[in-house]
Structure formats: C-alpha cells, structure tokens
Scaffold this motif. Structure first.
Motif, PDB file in Angstrom:
ATOM      1  N   TYR A   1      14.949 -40.417  -2.590  1.00  0.00           N
ATOM      2  CA  TYR A   1      14.078 -39.918  -3.633  1.00  0.00           C
ATOM      3  C   TYR A   1      14.483 -38.450  -3.671  1.00  0.00           C
ATOM      4  O   TYR A   1      14.686 -37.918  -4.741  1.00  0.00           O
ATOM      5  CB  TYR A   1      12.723 -40.230  -3.614  1.00  0.00           C
ATOM      6  N   GLU A   2      14.698 -37.633  -2.510  1.00  0.00           N
ATOM      7  CA  GLU A   2      14.780 -36.212  -2.582  1.00  0.00           C
ATOM      8  C   GLU A   2      16.310 -35.876  -2.498  1.00  0.00           C
ATOM      9  O   GLU A   2      16.603 -34.678  -2.651  1.00  0.00           O
ATOM     10  CB  GLU A   2      13.982 -35.733  -1.417  1.00  0.00           C
TER      11      GLU A   2
ATOM     12  N   GLU B   1       2.155 -33.032  -6.781  1.00  0.00           N
ATOM     13  CA  GLU B   1       2.228 -34.186  -7.461  1.00  0.00           C
ATOM     14  C   GLU B   1       1.302 -33.850  -8.794  1.00  0.00           C
ATOM     15  O   GLU B   1       1.341 -34.760  -9.770  1.00  0.00           O
ATOM     16  CB  GLU B   1       1.828 -35.504  -6.942  1.00  0.00           C
TER      17      GLU B   1
ATOM     18  N   SER C   1       8.451 -33.169 -10.217  1.00  0.00           N
ATOM     19  CA  SER C   1       9.747 -33.181  -9.507  1.00  0.00           C
ATOM     20  C   SER C   1      11.048 -32.098  -9.666  1.00  0.00           C
ATOM     21  O   SER C   1      11.624 -31.670  -8.814  1.00  0.00           O
ATOM     22  CB  SER C   1      10.500 -34.326  -9.798  1.00  0.00           C
TER      23      SER C   1
ATOM     24  N   THR D   1       9.552 -28.287  -7.164  1.00  0.00           N
ATOM     25  CA  THR D   1       9.552 -28.071  -5.762  1.00  0.00           C
ATOM     26  C   THR D   1      10.814 -27.209  -5.128  1.00  0.00           C
ATOM     27  O   THR D   1      11.968 -27.116  -5.918  1.00  0.00           O
ATOM     28  CB  THR D   1       9.671 -29.563  -5.164  1.00  0.00           C
TER      29      THR D   1
ATOM     30  N   ARG E   1       5.689 -42.988  -4.460  1.00  0.00           N
ATOM     31  CA  ARG E   1       6.292 -42.739  -5.537  1.00  0.00           C
ATOM     32  C   ARG E   1       5.827 -44.130  -6.388  1.00  0.00           C
ATOM     33  O   ARG E   1       6.541 -44.521  -7.489  1.00  0.00           O
ATOM     34  CB  ARG E   1       7.916 -42.582  -5.767  1.00  0.00           C
TER      35      ARG E   1
END
Length: 367
Positions: free
Chosen positions: A81-82, A198, A204, A207, A269
C-alpha cells in the motif's frame, strides 16, 4: 441541546448501543453516588472495530494457545500500500512501543527535541532513562519547525513531531514538512507520529512516508488504536529505513497478539469502514465545537479525535470539577496552556454528559 444527526445515530447504534438520556436524567445521574463516567480523557474511537475485524477476532480464537511466529503477511500488505519494501515496515504493540523503544535507544546518544505541548508518554519514558528532552513552544498553536531547527545542537540525537499534533489537533503544511525532513534527516533521525492521519482529507497525500524512497532517515509511526478502534488489542506499525526496522526488532521483547494481528489484517484500508468511522468522529468534533460555542469557550479546530478547549479558568480546577460530575478530561502541563483541557470524541451519551457537566460548572465557576 446538541443533537447527533438521526441518520448518524442509526448508523452506529448497532455497534455502540448507547442509552440516550435527557438533561434532567443526566443531571440526576451525574449527581448520584455512582455517576456514569464519560471517558473524554482518551482519544480512541468508540465506534469500535469494523465488522470484518470483529469476525476475524472471533475466527482466531483457535489460535489463542499459540504465539504469532510469522507476521510477514500484514507487513507485506502495508508495504504494498505504501509502495515500500517489506524491510521498511515493522509491527509493534500499538505505536507506543515503537515510539518508546526507539526514542530511548536513539536518544541515549544525546538529546531529543520535541514541540510542547505534544504527545509525550514515550518522551517521559526516555526521560526516566536519563535522556534530556528539549521542548520547543508552539507558535500560533502549531509546531514551529523553524524554532526546532534553530534549537538543534551537536548533542541533538533525535527529533519528534506529532502530525496532526496532540493535543492541539493542528497539522503541518506538508510541503514545509517534506523540506524540513529532507534537510534535517541527513544529520538527525526524525520520528513523525501519524496516529491520526487517517482523519485528514486526502490523507494518503499528507504523509511523509514517500520520503523513505529518497533515503530520508525518518520513522513514521501509525496505529490501529485510533480511527480503527483497536486500542485494546495493541497493534501498530512503523515505516522506516531497513536499519531502523532492525533496530526496533532488536529491542522488542514480545510478539503481537493473535486477536490484534487478525483484526488489523482484516480492517487495514477497509475504505467503507474508515469513511463511516471518520464521518462519525467528525460529527463528534462538531458536537464538541457547538458545546464550546454555547458556553462561549474558545477552542481549536481539530484534525484529531479530540478538541483542545480554552476554559478561561485554571485547567486543573476545571478537570477536578468535571471529574466530580463523572466526566474525565485530559490536561497538559504547559505554561502556555494553563487554562486548556483536551476533550476526546466519545459516544453520544458521553458527549451529552459533558454538555450538561460543563454548562453546570461554567455557570458556577468564576474565571
């Protein structure tokens, strides 16, 4: 009287099942020998775990006799995801373990710089081990990056930033934070605590984690305790360079627990759940704002699961008065915020208790 939107109440009623009382009943219960306690001193999400997480918790009961010997599946999921390598992801028992262990281990080589007021449980942990923490005052209720930069000396071993900041709920400009991290992390590691990120719109994009692909020596900590509603199951994670993840694991004394690990895997998520939880928490903040306005109390618009309120009266006196009516809040011992209390988002019932209690106290307490 402040009311939750009817649709919001129905959306969360099956999960939280609170009892809704009128002001007269609330006053009676607040004054009884065993008051119902409103736990507004904490910042966790009372919405509770997602349905998927609840099902995963129930399904993992058969694994309870065993330790978790391989936690790679969740690390891989987070790394994908990151857009990071799995070696750049570490798990811990909540984010506090990572914050405490790395703050003490890195900080022992010098001193730590942190803003004030801010989340400081891990900093107290470091101080108890003889490490000096240099606190830098906020500027206009926000973390002052320029003053932090000016405070750096040859003894500075670590910088800690909480974004959004707890207790003010304010957020750093992401471009300024990017620049700060890229410049300073070449010399000094930086911990960025993103426990509440969040809750940010387009979170997203807000960060600093992408800087890990530019070799920045930053440690981004996150938790499943806040928006995900898993505080009691102790699961969190950090994003950092591989050597920092190895450093963390070299200090860790316990593994994850089966229920927390299973729940985190199931809800990570989960966009439907996250949106519902964030909507609920935002509605709670709006209720607290309205209570403040009705009582003519200044407050800071927040991006966290809490609101920082200027009571215009000594904070300790207000905390004690609220506690006498069964309402617990948090204060921070900062010389620039001696009248401020932090009120956490909570169940509708707890917020109604707070509304009644604060109104009663304000009307009977001089500034």
């Amino acid at each position: 009287m402040v009311h939750l939107n009817r649709r919001k109440i129905l959306q969360v009623a099956s999960i939280m099942g609170p009892t809704f009382l009128g002001n007269k009943e609330l006053n009676a219960q607040l004054s009884c020998d065993r008051p119902i306690r409103a736990r507004l001193n904490v910042t966790e999400n009372p919405f509770g775990p997602s349905l998927n997480a609840r099902q995963a918790i129930a399904a993992c009961i058969s694994k309870a006799p065993y330790y978790i010997e391989d936690e790679s599946e969740l690390r891989v999921k987070i790394a994908q995801y990151e857009h990071l390598k799995v070696e750049q992801v570490g798990l811990s028992n909540g984010s506090l373990d990572t914050l405490s262990l790395l703050s003490a281990d890195i900080g022992r080589n010098g001193t730590i710089i942190a803003p004030s007021p801010t989340y400081s449980t891990h900093l107290s942990y470091a101080q108890r081990r003889g490490i000096t923490v240099d606190f830098i005052p906020l500027k206009n209720h926000k973390i002052d990056l320029e003053s932090i930069k000016s405070a750096i000396t040859s003894q500075t071993a670590l910088i800690y930033l909480c974004n959004p900041n707890n207790p003010t709920g304010t957020v750093l400009d992401i471009s300024e934070l990017f620049s700060f991290c890229m410049e300073i992390s070449t010399k000094i590691p930086i911990i960025i605590d993103e426990a509440y990120y969040e809750l940010l719109s387009n979170f997203s994009q807000k960060t600093v984690a992408p800087l890990l692909n530019k070799n920045a020596d930053i440690i981004v900590t996150r938790t499943f305790s806040k928006v995900y509603g898993l505080a009691g199951l102790r699961i969190g994670y950090c994003l950092a360079q591989p050597q920092r993840i190895k450093q963390l694991y070299s200090l860790t004394t316990t593994s994850r627990n089966q229920a927390g690990y299973a729940a985190a895997q199931a809800c990570f998520r989960d966009s439907n759940y996250l949106q519902g939880a964030v909507n609920y928490l935002n509605s709670c903040r709006n209720i607290i704002y309205k209570i403040c306005r009705n009582n003519r109390l200044p407050y800071l618009p927040s991006e966290g699961t809490f609101v920082y309120i200027n009571t215009l009266r000594p904070a300790q006196k207000m905390k004690d008065a609220l506690m006498s009516q069964g309402v617990d809040v948090r204060i921070f011992n900062d010389p620039n915020y001696l009248n401020w209390i932090r009120v956490g988002t909570a169940t509708p019932q707890e917020l109604k208790f707070f509304e009644v209690a604060i109104s009663n106290i304000i009307s009977n307490t001089t500034k």
